[in-house]
Design a protein around this motif. Structure first.
Motif, short mmCIF file in Angstrom:
data_model
loop_
_atom_site.label_atom_id
_atom_site.label_comp_id
_atom_site.label_asym_id
_atom_site.label_seq_id
_atom_site.Cartn_x
_atom_site.Cartn_y
_atom_site.Cartn_z
N VAL A 14 0.84 -1.20 0.00
CA VAL A 14 0.00 0.00 0.00
C VAL A 14 0.87 1.25 0.00
O VAL A 14 0.60 2.21 -0.72
N GLU A 15 1.95 1.23 0.78
CA GLU A 15 2.85 2.39 0.81
C GLU A 15 3.54 2.57 -0.54
O GLU A 15 3.71 3.69 -1.02
N PHE A 34 5.00 8.11 3.41
CA PHE A 34 5.54 8.20 4.76
C PHE A 34 4.46 8.65 5.74
O PHE A 34 4.37 8.13 6.86
N VAL A 35 3.61 9.58 5.32
CA VAL A 35 2.50 10.01 6.17
C VAL A 35 1.60 8.82 6.47
O VAL A 35 1.20 8.59 7.62
N LEU A 36 1.30 8.02 5.47
CA LEU A 36 0.50 6.82 5.67
C LEU A 36 1.18 5.85 6.63
O LEU A 36 0.55 5.30 7.53
N HIS A 37 2.47 5.66 6.46
CA HIS A 37 3.24 4.78 7.36
C HIS A 37 3.12 5.25 8.81
O HIS A 37 2.86 4.45 9.71
N ASN A 42 -0.56 5.96 14.86
CA ASN A 42 -1.32 6.94 15.64
C ASN A 42 -2.34 6.21 16.49
O ASN A 42 -3.05 5.33 15.99
N PRO A 43 -2.46 6.53 17.78
CA PRO A 43 -3.42 5.83 18.64
C PRO A 43 -4.88 6.00 18.18
O PRO A 43 -5.73 5.19 18.54
#
Length: 91
Positions: A14-15, A34-37, A42-43
């Motif tokens: 996906v990345e 990278f934002v997606l990674h 993120n909690p």
């Protein structure tokens, strides 16, 4: 074609798909992959809403990043970056 939940085994594909879709579109290179990674750690990330569509041979052709439980940011810059990541579609 099958639509299913994204699994950790899908993350790299996906990345890579995200990087290919956004490379040199808005500026040289891209950071969307990278934002997606980072988004996944993120909690507030909701993995049960993160979907992929795979073709008959299992290759991922569409990904949809899950929304978060966090409220949208309030600053104009943060709002713009918040809107840039909710759903990603590829061909």
């Amino acid at each position: 074609m099958i639509i299913r939940l994204e699994t950790p085994a899908d993350y790299r594909a996906v990345e890579e798909l995200t990087r290919e879709a956004f490379w040199n579109v808005y500026r040289p290179g891209c950071t969307e992959h990278f934002v997606l990674h980072r988004y996944r750690s993120n909690p507030d990330f909701l993995p049960e809403l993160s979907l992929v569509m795979a073709n008959d041979d299992g290759r991922i052709i569409i990904a949809s990043a899950a929304p978060t439980t966090a409220p949208p940011p309030t600053t104009p810059t943060a709002r713009a970056s918040h809107l840039a990541t909710p759903t990603i579609h590829f061909r």
